[in-house]
Design an enzyme around this catalytic site. Sequence first.
Site, PDB file in Angstrom:
ATOM      1  N   ASP A  80      47.361  39.434   1.003  1.00 24.91           N
ATOM      2  CA  ASP A  80      48.917  38.257   0.908  1.00 24.91           C
ATOM      3  C   ASP A  80      48.363  38.872  -1.326  1.00 24.91           C
ATOM      4  OD1 ASP A  80      50.593  36.540  -1.061  1.00 24.91           O
ATOM      5  OD2 ASP A  80      49.693  35.253   0.357  1.00 24.91           O
ATOM      6  N   LYS A  89      58.870  34.485  -4.006  1.00 24.86           N
ATOM      7  CA  LYS A  89      58.838  33.925  -4.905  1.00 24.86           C
ATOM      8  C   LYS A  89      59.752  35.211  -6.005  1.00 24.86           C
ATOM      9  CE  LYS A  89      56.065  31.439  -3.570  1.00 24.86           C
ATOM     10  NZ  LYS A  89      56.393  29.846  -3.060  1.00 24.86           N
ATOM     11  N   ARG A 119      69.539  41.288  15.870  1.00 27.47           N
ATOM     12  CA  ARG A 119      68.624  41.033  15.616  1.00 27.47           C
ATOM     13  C   ARG A 119      68.037  42.158  14.245  1.00 27.47           C
ATOM     14  NH1 ARG A 119      66.435  37.743  20.192  1.00 27.47           N
ATOM     15  NH2 ARG A 119      65.960  39.277  20.471  1.00 27.47           N
ATOM     16  N   TYR A 158      46.321  30.713   0.056  1.00 24.15           N
ATOM     17  CA  TYR A 158      46.527  29.617   0.616  1.00 24.15           C
ATOM     18  C   TYR A 158      46.650  28.864   1.237  1.00 24.15           C
ATOM     19  CZ  TYR A 158      52.643  28.596   0.515  1.00 24.15           C
ATOM     20  OH  TYR A 158      53.598  27.768   1.072  1.00 24.15           O
TER      21      TYR A 158
HETATM   22  C1  LIG Z   1      50.273  33.113  -1.840  1.00 27.23           C
HETATM   23  C2  LIG Z   1      51.394  32.745  -1.758  1.00 27.23           C
HETATM   24  N1  LIG Z   1      51.691  33.216  -0.703  1.00 27.23           N
HETATM   25  C3  LIG Z   1      52.895  33.000   0.338  1.00 27.23           C
HETATM   26  C4  LIG Z   1      53.151  31.705   0.184  1.00 27.23           C
HETATM   27  C5  LIG Z   1      54.890  31.580   1.315  1.00 27.23           C
HETATM   28  O1  LIG Z   1      55.849  31.745   0.891  1.00 27.23           O
HETATM   29  P1  LIG Z   1      57.387  31.322   1.339  1.00 27.23           P
HETATM   30  O2  LIG Z   1      57.245  29.792   0.363  1.00 27.23           O
HETATM   31  O3  LIG Z   1      58.203  31.860   1.508  1.00 27.23           O
HETATM   32  O4  LIG Z   1      56.778  30.893   3.214  1.00 27.23           O
HETATM   33  C6  LIG Z   1      53.693  31.380  -0.755  1.00 27.23           C
HETATM   34  C7  LIG Z   1      54.629  30.264  -1.145  1.00 27.23           C
HETATM   35  O5  LIG Z   1      53.960  29.295  -2.494  1.00 27.23           O
HETATM   36  C8  LIG Z   1      52.288  31.377  -1.922  1.00 27.23           C
HETATM   37  O6  LIG Z   1      51.735  30.856  -3.250  1.00 27.23           O
END
Ligand SMILES: Cc1ncc(COP(=O)(O)O)c(C=O)c1O
Length: 387
Positions: free
Chosen positions: A176, A201, A50, A103
């Site tokens: 982020d 992304k 894991r 987000y």
């Molecule tokens: C700025 C941002 N952070 C985090 C995420 C989350 O990523 P995940 O879809 O892999 O959970 C997103 C998804 O759109 C995002 O736009």
Amino acid sequence: MSEETRLIRAGATSGDLVKTVGPPIQRGSTVLLPCAEALYDDDAYLTYGRAGLAAHDALKAALGEMERAAGVNLYPSGLAALTGAMLAVLKAGDEVLVVDNIYKPTRRFCDQVLARYGVAVRYFDPRQSPEDLVGSATAATRLIVMESPGSLTFELQDLAAIARLAKARGILTLADNTWGAGYLFKPLTQGIDISVQALTKYVGGHSDVFMGSAAASDLALVRQLEDGVHNLGWAVAAEDAYQMLRGLRTLPTRLKRQGEAGLKIAAWLREQPEVAQVIHPALPGAADYDLWARDYSGACGLFGFVLRPGSEACANAFLNALDLFGLGFSWGGFESLAILCDPQLGKRKFVPDLAGPLMRLHVGLENEDDLIADLRGGLDAYARATA
Ligand SMILES: Cc1ncc(COP(=O)(O)O)c(C=O)c1O
């Protein structure tokens, strides 16, 4: 030996694998240990799958190199990286300051989960000065969570200044950095404690794998984040780790191409009569251009623009007239996408004044002149709908 035992023992893993360009994809929960003493020697031996095997290790090493990190942890999604990192460093009684343009699912986690576990959450204006922001911290403030550029409205923050002031107060900082993809901007080099990104992304780049990462330059913090992953029982598949590593190899090339195309399209949009404002931090003249030029080595293909006043039905007429831009919430892949942002702005406390509907575009790897022609068709439909 009986036939059934022979079949269990047959074809065992070879110790000597040939060397390929990518790491071996090892599938395994069980790890076979060399001797009885190794069973409980967690310092010297990996004892269970894991925690990740060869492909995970290779991906972590490559991400660590890119992020200038002492260590990187992997999570099953970008959102899991954000929530997992927060859970690893916060406890009941703490306060977390979260940028208002975060987000939306991260905000939902803060409101619905952190609040339930006794962590106070306070949202701050992305335009607040670093001094006022850190000055507003209390003795309970443990963490500042940022996203820069922020979701949908793309405000940049001075992460270096916030990190410096927060460090002096003993407050952790988390960014982020999905827009910067760990490549265009490197938060750890600016003093940020935890750099998170949704690898889903740009690193993945093909819109087909979920994963997130949290990187830190302090080894004790890396271990704390790692404990958080282990305590929550999360794991990512070896195939997915391999796919992410494959994406990472072409990340700079894709980002350069998509960033340049995005800027060309943003500059074109700014000249169109149906467009009130383009929100792209890397566009000369933009509100955050100086900060972007100081901190970033390039732009990705994600930005926003505001149409001249019109109803949601008119905004939908724009979107429905698009052909090359798909309608979808994600970004970072090879394909161009568009969404209307307005319905997502509802919960925010600090929304900039917008003249009309706010659109978000993700510019993919298609030819930018074809994309411009597609957008022109959408704007024509908008002009007809608003006439
Ligand atoms: C700025 C941002 N952070 C985090 C995420 C989350 O990523 P995940 O879809 O892999 O959970 C997103 C998804 O759109 C995002 O736009």
